[in-house]
Design a protein around this motif. Structure first.
Motif, PDB file in Angstrom:
ATOM      1  N   SER A 102      53.555  62.339  99.689  1.00  0.00           N
ATOM      2  CA  SER A 102      52.498  62.543  98.699  1.00  0.00           C
ATOM      3  C   SER A 102      53.000  63.164  97.399  1.00  0.00           C
ATOM      4  N   CYS A 103      53.849  64.196  97.487  1.00  0.00           N
ATOM      5  CA  CYS A 103      54.273  64.875  96.246  1.00  0.00           C
ATOM      6  C   CYS A 103      55.748  64.651  95.906  1.00  0.00           C
ATOM      7  N   HIS A 104      56.499  63.992  96.782  1.00  0.00           N
ATOM      8  CA  HIS A 104      57.916  63.654  96.581  1.00  0.00           C
ATOM      9  C   HIS A 104      58.825  64.877  96.513  1.00  0.00           C
ATOM     10  N   GLN A 105      58.403  65.985  97.089  1.00  0.00           N
ATOM     11  CA  GLN A 105      59.237  67.182  97.209  1.00  0.00           C
ATOM     12  C   GLN A 105      60.333  66.907  98.232  1.00  0.00           C
ATOM     13  N   LYS A 106      61.571  67.290  97.956  1.00  0.00           N
ATOM     14  CA  LYS A 106      62.652  67.116  98.918  1.00  0.00           C
ATOM     15  C   LYS A 106      62.544  68.200  99.981  1.00  0.00           C
ATOM     16  N   ILE A 107      62.683  67.792 101.239  1.00  0.00           N
ATOM     17  CA  ILE A 107      62.571  68.718 102.367  1.00  0.00           C
ATOM     18  C   ILE A 107      63.796  68.540 103.239  1.00  0.00           C
ATOM     19  N   ARG A 108      64.431  69.639 103.591  1.00  0.00           N
ATOM     20  CA  ARG A 108      65.650  69.613 104.402  1.00  0.00           C
ATOM     21  C   ARG A 108      65.286  69.940 105.849  1.00  0.00           C
ATOM     22  N   VAL A 109      65.703  69.065 106.780  1.00  0.00           N
ATOM     23  CA  VAL A 109      65.388  69.221 108.195  1.00  0.00           C
ATOM     24  C   VAL A 109      66.691  69.150 108.981  1.00  0.00           C
ATOM     25  N   PRO A 110      66.909  70.062 109.949  1.00  0.00           N
ATOM     26  CA  PRO A 110      68.159  70.005 110.725  1.00  0.00           C
ATOM     27  C   PRO A 110      68.241  68.737 111.573  1.00  0.00           C
ATOM     28  N   LYS A 111      69.459  68.227 111.739  1.00  0.00           N
ATOM     29  CA  LYS A 111      69.671  67.017 112.531  1.00  0.00           C
ATOM     30  C   LYS A 111      69.600  67.342 114.021  1.00  0.00           C
ATOM     31  N   GLY A 112      69.311  66.322 114.818  1.00  0.00           N
ATOM     32  CA  GLY A 112      69.388  66.432 116.265  1.00  0.00           C
ATOM     33  C   GLY A 112      68.199  67.090 116.935  1.00  0.00           C
ATOM     34  N   LYS A 113      67.037  67.123 116.329  1.00  0.00           N
ATOM     35  CA  LYS A 113      65.852  67.748 116.930  1.00  0.00           C
ATOM     36  C   LYS A 113      64.872  66.713 117.469  1.00  0.00           C
ATOM     37  N   GLY A 114      65.180  65.439 117.361  1.00  0.00           N
ATOM     38  CA  GLY A 114      64.275  64.389 117.829  1.00  0.00           C
ATOM     39  C   GLY A 114      63.173  64.131 116.821  1.00  0.00           C
ATOM     40  N   LYS A 115      62.036  63.604 117.314  1.00  0.00           N
ATOM     41  CA  LYS A 115      60.891  63.361 116.436  1.00  0.00           C
ATOM     42  C   LYS A 115      60.194  64.683 116.179  1.00  0.00           C
ATOM     43  N   ILE A 116      60.006  65.010 114.906  1.00  0.00           N
ATOM     44  CA  ILE A 116      59.355  66.272 114.564  1.00  0.00           C
ATOM     45  C   ILE A 116      58.288  66.038 113.503  1.00  0.00           C
ATOM     46  N   GLU A 117      57.338  66.939 113.490  1.00  0.00           N
ATOM     47  CA  GLU A 117      56.307  66.909 112.467  1.00  0.00           C
ATOM     48  C   GLU A 117      56.750  67.853 111.356  1.00  0.00           C
ATOM     49  N   ILE A 118      56.798  67.327 110.158  1.00  0.00           N
ATOM     50  CA  ILE A 118      57.288  68.094 109.008  1.00  0.00           C
ATOM     51  C   ILE A 118      56.103  68.431 108.118  1.00  0.00           C
ATOM     52  N   ARG A 119      56.019  69.688 107.714  1.00  0.00           N
ATOM     53  CA  ARG A 119      54.973  70.115 106.785  1.00  0.00           C
ATOM     54  C   ARG A 119      55.635  70.413 105.444  1.00  0.00           C
ATOM     55  N   CYS A 120      55.104  69.794 104.416  1.00  0.00           N
ATOM     56  CA  CYS A 120      55.636  69.996 103.073  1.00  0.00           C
ATOM     57  C   CYS A 120      55.264  71.393 102.593  1.00  0.00           C
ATOM     58  N   PRO A 121      56.225  72.167 102.122  1.00  0.00           N
ATOM     59  CA  PRO A 121      55.912  73.516 101.642  1.00  0.00           C
ATOM     60  C   PRO A 121      55.154  73.536 100.323  1.00  0.00           C
ATOM     61  N   LYS A 122      55.180  72.424  99.606  1.00  0.00           N
ATOM     62  CA  LYS A 122      54.534  72.377  98.295  1.00  0.00           C
ATOM     63  C   LYS A 122      53.064  71.985  98.393  1.00  0.00           C
ATOM     64  N   CYS A 123      52.799  70.874  99.112  1.00  0.00           N
ATOM     65  CA  CYS A 123      51.420  70.361  99.162  1.00  0.00           C
ATOM     66  C   CYS A 123      50.776  70.494 100.540  1.00  0.00           C
ATOM     67  N   GLN A 124      51.497  71.008 101.517  1.00  0.00           N
ATOM     68  CA  GLN A 124      51.024  71.217 102.886  1.00  0.00           C
ATOM     69  C   GLN A 124      50.703  69.911 103.614  1.00  0.00           C
ATOM     70  N   ASN A 125      51.161  68.779 103.121  1.00  0.00           N
ATOM     71  CA  ASN A 125      50.994  67.497 103.802  1.00  0.00           C
ATOM     72  C   ASN A 125      51.910  67.466 105.008  1.00  0.00           C
ATOM     73  N   THR A 126      51.445  66.873 106.126  1.00  0.00           N
ATOM     74  CA  THR A 126      52.299  66.752 107.316  1.00  0.00           C
ATOM     75  C   THR A 126      52.606  65.284 107.561  1.00  0.00           C
ATOM     76  N   PHE A 127      53.830  65.038 108.032  1.00  0.00           N
ATOM     77  CA  PHE A 127      54.262  63.691 108.369  1.00  0.00           C
ATOM     78  C   PHE A 127      55.316  63.788 109.448  1.00  0.00           C
ATOM     79  N   VAL A 128      55.481  62.725 110.219  1.00  0.00           N
ATOM     80  CA  VAL A 128      56.390  62.703 111.364  1.00  0.00           C
ATOM     81  C   VAL A 128      57.625  61.890 110.999  1.00  0.00           C
ATOM     82  N   LYS A 129      58.782  62.477 111.262  1.00  0.00           N
ATOM     83  CA  LYS A 129      60.058  61.805 111.021  1.00  0.00           C
ATOM     84  C   LYS A 129      61.006  62.127 112.172  1.00  0.00           C
ATOM     85  N   ARG A 130      62.033  61.328 112.290  1.00  0.00           N
ATOM     86  CA  ARG A 130      63.077  61.550 113.301  1.00  0.00           C
ATOM     87  C   ARG A 130      64.219  62.326 112.644  1.00  0.00           C
ATOM     88  N   SER A 131      64.643  63.394 113.306  1.00  0.00           N
ATOM     89  CA  SER A 131      65.707  64.199 112.675  1.00  0.00           C
ATOM     90  C   SER A 131      67.043  63.888 113.230  1.00  0.00           C
TER      91      SER A 131
END
Length: 131
Positions: A102-131
């Motif tokens: 939604s806001c195109h903020q870059k978010i850093r997620v550690p590798k090797g955690k499987g499928k995780i739900e990521i919450r954007c610190p800027k707009c509080q939008n949540t989305f699921v990605k594989r880490s």
């Protein structure tokens, strides 16, 4: 011999970022002049190198420092861009970097955690990605 050089350089400006740039530019021009037939390029290269050494051995520290600050100010965006790219490449070994949809903020997620739900610190939008 080292102490003589140290005594000689006492009170002189020395090497800074602008001086390094000038020496590298002069050497690049010398190499480039080997591939061309322009007679002006080697002359320009030697003028640049001589000016770089003039700056290194100069006793007018205030003026050389002002030149260096001007150079750093003019190249700040370029240097910042390359520093950020280098930093991102280092981080890619241990982290994934995603953009928020939604806001195109870059978010850093550690590798090797499987499928995780990521919450954007800027707009509080949540989305699921594989880490």
């Amino acid at each position: 011999m080292k102490e003589k050089f140290i005594r000689f350089m006492y009170g002189r400006y020395g090497v800074d970022a602008f001086g390094k740039f000038l020496v590298i530019l002069g050497l690049a021009l010398i190499i480039f002049s080997g591939f061309t037939r322009f007679r002006l390029i080697p002359l320009l290269a030697w003028v640049v190198i001589i000016y770089a050494y003039f700056r290194i051995f100069s006793r007018n520290i205030y003026k050389r420092s002002a030149e260096n600050q001007s150079y750093l100010k003019r190249t700040a965006k370029i240097r910042s861009f390359w520093w950020n790219q280098k930093n991102l490449m280092k981080q890619r070994k241990t982290h994934h970097i995603y953009k928020c949809p939604s806001c195109h903020q870059k978010i850093r997620v550690p590798k090797g955690k499987g499928k995780i739900e990521i919450r954007c610190p800027k707009c509080q939008n949540t989305f699921v990605k594989r880490s």
